[in-house]
Design a protein around this motif. Structure first.
Motif, PDB file in Angstrom:
ATOM      1  N   PHE A  36       1.104  -0.764  -0.224  1.00 49.94           N
ATOM      2  CA  PHE A  36      -0.077   0.017   0.107  1.00 49.94           C
ATOM      3  C   PHE A  36       0.781   1.130  -0.112  1.00 49.94           C
ATOM      4  N   THR A  37       0.197   2.338  -1.202  1.00 50.90           N
ATOM      5  CA  THR A  37       1.440   3.446  -0.809  1.00 50.90           C
ATOM      6  C   THR A  37       0.507   5.054  -1.457  1.00 50.90           C
ATOM      7  N   GLY A  38       0.844   6.519  -0.931  1.00 55.20           N
ATOM      8  CA  GLY A  38      -0.772   6.669  -1.012  1.00 55.20           C
ATOM      9  C   GLY A  38      -0.908   7.349  -0.140  1.00 55.20           C
ATOM     10  N   ARG A  39      -0.379   6.600   1.457  1.00 57.36           N
ATOM     11  CA  ARG A  39      -1.406   7.038   2.469  1.00 57.36           C
ATOM     12  C   ARG A  39      -0.338   6.692   3.675  1.00 57.36           C
ATOM     13  N   PRO A  40      -0.100   7.919   4.545  1.00 56.08           N
ATOM     14  CA  PRO A  40       0.564   7.709   5.970  1.00 56.08           C
ATOM     15  C   PRO A  40      -0.164   6.313   6.738  1.00 56.08           C
ATOM     16  N   CYS A  41       0.877   5.203   6.545  1.00 59.03           N
ATOM     17  CA  CYS A  41       0.235   4.212   7.092  1.00 59.03           C
ATOM     18  C   CYS A  41       0.533   4.348   7.906  1.00 59.03           C
ATOM     19  N   GLU A  42       0.144   4.883   9.365  1.00 62.09           N
ATOM     20  CA  GLU A  42      -0.704   5.630  10.671  1.00 62.09           C
ATOM     21  C   GLU A  42      -2.142   5.620  10.213  1.00 62.09           C
ATOM     22  N   ARG A  43      -2.869   6.548   9.391  1.00 63.24           N
ATOM     23  CA  ARG A  43      -4.105   6.581   9.332  1.00 63.24           C
ATOM     24  C   ARG A  43      -4.842   5.573   8.522  1.00 63.24           C
ATOM     25  N   LEU A  44      -4.314   4.080   7.806  1.00 63.87           N
ATOM     26  CA  LEU A  44      -4.861   3.401   7.476  1.00 63.87           C
ATOM     27  C   LEU A  44      -5.741   2.582   8.398  1.00 63.87           C
ATOM     28  N   PHE A  45      -6.654   2.335   7.947  1.00 66.33           N
ATOM     29  CA  PHE A  45      -7.558   1.308   9.332  1.00 66.33           C
ATOM     30  C   PHE A  45      -7.896   0.143   8.811  1.00 66.33           C
ATOM     31  N   ASP A  46      -8.932  -0.806   9.211  1.00 60.74           N
ATOM     32  CA  ASP A  46      -9.400  -1.644   8.753  1.00 60.74           C
ATOM     33  C   ASP A  46      -8.992  -2.664   8.171  1.00 60.74           C
ATOM     34  N   MET A  47      -7.106  -2.338   8.426  1.00 64.78           N
ATOM     35  CA  MET A  47      -6.320  -3.891   7.472  1.00 64.78           C
ATOM     36  C   MET A  47      -6.228  -4.666   7.537  1.00 64.78           C
ATOM     37  N   GLU A  48      -7.005  -5.540   8.368  1.00 66.96           N
ATOM     38  CA  GLU A  48      -6.587  -7.112   8.878  1.00 66.96           C
ATOM     39  C   GLU A  48      -7.128  -7.864   7.295  1.00 66.96           C
ATOM     40  N   PRO A  49      -7.989  -7.694   6.952  1.00 67.79           N
ATOM     41  CA  PRO A  49      -8.271  -8.772   5.565  1.00 67.79           C
ATOM     42  C   PRO A  49      -6.334  -8.761   4.674  1.00 67.79           C
ATOM     43  N   PHE A  50      -5.357  -8.106   5.429  1.00 69.09           N
ATOM     44  CA  PHE A  50      -3.601  -8.080   3.958  1.00 69.09           C
ATOM     45  C   PHE A  50      -2.848  -8.927   4.501  1.00 69.09           C
ATOM     46  N   GLY A  51      -2.990  -8.929   6.026  1.00 68.38           N
ATOM     47  CA  GLY A  51      -2.090  -9.294   7.221  1.00 68.38           C
ATOM     48  C   GLY A  51      -0.917  -8.278   7.264  1.00 68.38           C
TER      49      GLY A  51
END
Length: 360
Positions: A36-51
């Motif tokens: 994933f790119t284009g957004r700071p990692c700390e602002r990503l949410f509900d990312m459990e499906p991607f391990g």
């Protein structure tokens, strides 16, 4: 089969498609690593499906007051870091790269000579697809931002042989209509959006955006971003007000929700989406937070179109797991229902026939 799947995370639409694909990969003979790119990692949410996913800075567009800010885009991106990330990405273990308009994986695959497959809305833009707001810079970006060997576009109509129906991330929820209108205008000034909605105290609104605190402002209930709450409110809404991104409007069409949409000023993709929606008679379009336009839409909300998109994510997951050898045109022929063209309003059909080249 092992693939690296790159996702442009600037907007939620790309991530929503990725969630649907992640579910479809389960149980198949394929290994998928996510980037994933284009957004700071700390602002990503509900990312459990991607391990345990990978993250890089990538590239993104800066927005201000509902439009693209080209100056902030230039200042905010680090091209040298992007090139370092693309060159240093280790691709030795992968048989192919898949990208949803994600530039680090796309350029890494091109530099390494690994077959790169594009699956996303942006890959649907060709000579026969409605376009608007284009200029030399936007066309250059569309061609070179995330180049691929095999482009598979997603759109609301089969404009070309490589264009498939939307990938949908919709849970199985009851859709009994409540009295609220769902509002998602993440690129606008949220205080201005709230004031716009408060002009209509007789109508209940549920306004979502990152950074909002959950609270009630008269007839407007404010919510921070949340996948589960948002989908429940979408399922029970009487209509949706949103920018002209592809994924949310696709979900509205599938669930038969009337749409009032405001394209992001200066953004070719959203302006083109708005043009397509008008030609297909799928939504009403506004270009400012105009009280009169909202009043008219609330008073005469049109019946939503009758469309149904199949389980595209499952077909694509099986296609990738089997080596991605079937031609895009054959996939498109399988996935579009027979009524796709005949169901168009006559005025929209004639407008589409007149599109021999993109608008400038």
């Amino acid at each position: 089969m092992r693939i690296l799947y790159g996702v442009q995370a600037t907007g939620q639409g790309h991530i929503s498609r990725a969630r649907a694909m992640a579910r479809a990969f389960r149980g198949l003979d394929i290994e998928v690593d996510w980037l994933f790119t284009g957004r700071p990692c700390e602002r990503l949410f509900d990312m459990e499906p991607f391990g345990s996913f990978q993250h890089r800075r990538g590239l993104t567009f800066a927005t201000r007051a509902g439009g693209i800010s080209y100056l902030n885009t230039v200042v905010g991106n680090n091209l040298f870091q992007f090139l370092r990330d693309a060159r240093s990405l280790n691709l030795d273990a992968y048989d192919a790269i898949v990208t949803d308009f994600e530039p680090v994986s796309a350029w890494a695959g091109r530099l390494a000579g690994i077959r790169t497959i594009g699956i996303g809305h942006q890959y649907a833009f060709g000579d026969t697809t409605p376009t608007s707001g284009g200029n030399a810079l936007s066309r250059f970006i569309m061609r070179h931002f995330a180049p691929v060997d095999v482009p598979l576009g997603l759109h609301w109509h089969p404009y070309a042989g490589n264009v498939l129906p939307p990938i949908l991330d919709l849970p199985d929820l009851p859709r009994a209509q409540a009295d609220h209108v769902l509002v998602y205008l993440p690129f606008e000034d949220q205080a201005e959006v709230t004031r716009w909605l408060q002009q209509f105290p007789q109508q209940r609104f549920r306004q979502y955006a990152a950074g909002l605190d959950e609270c009630e402002r008269g007839n407007v209930l404010l919510h921070p971003t949340s996948i589960n709450a948002f989908k429940h409110d979408l399922a029970s809404s009487r209509g949706v007000i949103c920018n002209s991104g592809f994924e949310l409007i696709s979900e509205c069409l599938q669930w038969r929700k009337p749409v009032l949409t405001k394209p992001l000023a200066g953004q070719m993709e959203q302006l083109s989406n708005a043009r397509a929606l008008l030609q297909l008679d799928y939504a009403r379009v506004i270009h400012s937070l105009c009280g009169d336009a909202l009043a008219q839409w609330l008073a005469t909300t049109p019946a939503p179109p009758v469309v149904h998109y199949g389980r595209v994510h499952e077909v694509l997951a099986r296609w990738l797991a089997s080596g991605a050898q079937e031609a895009p045109a054959a996939l498109a022929q399988r996935l579009w229902p027979q009524y796709a063209k005949s169901a168009l309003p006559k005025r929209a059909d004639s407008a589409l026939q007149a599109l021999s080249a993109p608008a400038s």
